[in-house]
Design an enzyme around this catalytic site. Structure first.
Site, PDB file in Angstrom:
ATOM      1  N   ASN A  10       0.871  -1.177   0.000  1.00 41.39           N
ATOM      2  CA  ASN A  10       0.000   0.000   0.000  1.00 41.39           C
ATOM      3  C   ASN A  10       0.904   1.221   0.000  1.00 41.39           C
ATOM      4  OD1 ASN A  10      -1.745   2.082   0.471  1.00 41.39           O
ATOM      5  ND2 ASN A  10      -2.406   1.403   2.505  1.00 41.39           N
ATOM      6  N   LYS A  12       0.077   4.257  -0.300  1.00 41.81           N
ATOM      7  CA  LYS A  12      -0.552   5.466   0.255  1.00 41.81           C
ATOM      8  C   LYS A  12      -0.348   6.642  -0.704  1.00 41.81           C
ATOM      9  CE  LYS A  12      -0.234   3.261   4.688  1.00 41.81           C
ATOM     10  NZ  LYS A  12      -0.167   3.344   6.135  1.00 41.81           N
ATOM     11  N   HIS A  96      -9.653   1.074   4.532  1.00 44.60           N
ATOM     12  CA  HIS A  96      -8.376   1.235   5.251  1.00 44.60           C
ATOM     13  C   HIS A  96      -8.586   2.162   6.446  1.00 44.60           C
ATOM     14  CE1 HIS A  96      -4.286   2.455   6.182  1.00 44.60           C
ATOM     15  NE2 HIS A  96      -3.908   1.330   5.600  1.00 44.60           N
ATOM     16  N   GLU A  98      -7.009   4.564   7.509  1.00 49.17           N
ATOM     17  CA  GLU A  98      -6.837   6.002   7.215  1.00 49.17           C
ATOM     18  C   GLU A  98      -8.073   6.561   6.528  1.00 49.17           C
ATOM     19  OE1 GLU A  98      -3.015   5.512   5.336  1.00 49.17           O
ATOM     20  OE2 GLU A  98      -2.200   4.962   7.298  1.00 49.17           O
ATOM     21  N   GLU A 168      -5.346  -4.736  10.456  1.00 45.60           N
ATOM     22  CA  GLU A 168      -4.321  -3.727  10.682  1.00 45.60           C
ATOM     23  C   GLU A 168      -4.641  -2.989  11.982  1.00 45.60           C
ATOM     24  OE1 GLU A 168      -2.271  -2.580   6.763  1.00 45.60           O
ATOM     25  OE2 GLU A 168      -4.055  -1.355   6.884  1.00 45.60           O
ATOM     26  N   GLY A 174       2.500   2.580  10.777  1.00 44.31           N
ATOM     27  CA  GLY A 174       3.431   3.688  10.631  1.00 44.31           C
ATOM     28  C   GLY A 174       4.117   4.099  11.934  1.00 44.31           C
ATOM     29  N   SER A 214       3.424  -1.851  10.309  1.00 45.60           N
ATOM     30  CA  SER A 214       4.869  -1.904  10.521  1.00 45.60           C
ATOM     31  C   SER A 214       5.490  -3.259  10.172  1.00 45.60           C
ATOM     32  CB  SER A 214       5.219  -1.498  11.952  1.00 45.60           C
ATOM     33  OG  SER A 214       4.831  -0.150  12.186  1.00 45.60           O
ATOM     34  N   GLY A 235       2.985  -0.912   4.258  1.00 48.46           N
ATOM     35  CA  GLY A 235       3.047   0.502   3.908  1.00 48.46           C
ATOM     36  C   GLY A 235       4.490   0.921   3.669  1.00 48.46           C
TER      37      GLY A 235
HETATM   38  P1  13P Z   1       3.029   0.641   7.644  1.00 45.23           P
HETATM   39  O1  13P Z   1       3.571  -0.666   7.083  1.00 45.23           O
HETATM   40  O2  13P Z   1       3.755   1.840   7.148  1.00 45.23           O
HETATM   41  O3  13P Z   1       2.869   0.567   9.129  1.00 45.23           O
HETATM   42  O4  13P Z   1       1.537   0.774   7.046  1.00 45.23           O
HETATM   43  C1  13P Z   1       0.653  -0.272   7.193  1.00 45.23           C
HETATM   44  C2  13P Z   1      -0.559   0.003   6.381  1.00 45.23           C
HETATM   45  O5  13P Z   1      -1.348   0.873   6.703  1.00 45.23           O
HETATM   46  C3  13P Z   1      -0.750  -0.784   5.161  1.00 45.23           C
HETATM   47  O6  13P Z   1      -2.030  -0.613   4.654  1.00 45.23           O
END
Ligand code: 13P
Length: 250
Positions: A10, A12, A96, A98, A168, A174, A214, A235
């Site tokens: 992803n 983003k 997601h 976010e 997640e 993140g 992460s 991510g």
């Molecule tokens: P990170 O791997 O940066 O923590 O992000 C995870 C994520 O939101 C994947 O969709």
């Protein structure tokens, strides 16, 4: 039932078309002979016309980070499933954290999007997960159940074969704080049990549940060793070809 793992990136709101092209140019040769798992990239919509043709002929699938539930209409800033499919997208993330956190997506919206994705034959990756306060208050199981039940309203076993879930935990996204493999496995088991209640044991046993939050080259192996972890949604560590290669080849 053996579940084929899916390792997904992803991206983003990162990368320009030139950067996306450079990633694909570097990444595809690294995984050309790697057939064990499925691989998917989820770039921003403006990158899709670069990434999809660049991945053509490879085993790397490409999808959107978000779709609208309507077929088309006056929804400024949104992307329809028809538009995604017309440029060759085959997968989509839905719900997601976010999107839930910053764009007010509810379980009801997630459910509508899931219905639209399935109707058009996309592979949906439905994202769920608790926030830190919910985990600390001992509400993780309840939150996951509510999210799964909400997302799957009106979904039958006949419709569900292609659905992928991504667990997640929001506090692990993140932040560098990964759920331990045991914590993730516990949540994945709860999710699978809930899917079994809703759609039956067979669908639950075949449904892929990815872990996200992460995931890095140095923790992916222990996560993937868990019985109910069937892949990763990555991510930050998916933005560089060599790092994502290491994750793919855990
Ligand atoms: P990170 O791997 O940066 O923590 O992000 C995870 C994520 O939101 C994947 O969709």
């Amino acid at each position: 039932m053996a579940r084929k793992a899916l390792i997904a990136a992803n991206w983003k709101m990162y990368k320009t078309p030139a950067e996306a092209q450079a990633f694909v140019d570097a990444f595809l040769p690294l995984v050309a002979s790697h057939t064990r798992d499925e691989i998917a990239l989820f770039p921003s919509p403006v990158l899709l016309p670069t990434v999809i043709p660049a991945c053509k002929g490879s085993k790397v699938a490409v999808g959107a980070q978000n779709i609208h539930f309507a077929e088309e209409g006056a929804y400024t800033g949104e992307t329809s499933v028809g538009q995604l499919k017309a440029v060759g997208g085959t997968h989509t993330l839905i719900g997601h954290s976010e999107r839930r956190q910053y764009f007010a997506e509810t379980d009801e919206i997630v459910n509508k999007k899931l219905h639209t994705a399935l109707k058009h034959g996309l592979v949906p990756v439905v994202c769920i997960g608790e926030v830190l306060e919910e985990r600390e208050a001992g509400k993780t199981e309840q939150v996951l159940k509510t999210q799964v039940t909400g997302a799957f309203a009106g979904i039958t076993a006949e419709m569900a074969a292609s659905i992928v879930i991504a667990y997640e935990p929001v506090w692990a996204i993140g932040t560098g704080k990964t759920a331990t493999p045991e914590m993730a496995e516990e949540a994945h088991k709860m999710i699978r049990a809930e899917v079994a209640k809703l759609l039956g044991a067979e669908i639950a046993a075949g449904m892929r549940i990815l872990y996200g939050g992460s995931v890095k080259p140095d923790n992916v192996t222990a996560l993937m060793a868990q019985e109910d972890i069937d892949g990763a949604l990555v991510g930050g560590a998916s933005l560089k070809a060599d790092s994502f290669e290491k994750i793919v080849k855990y």
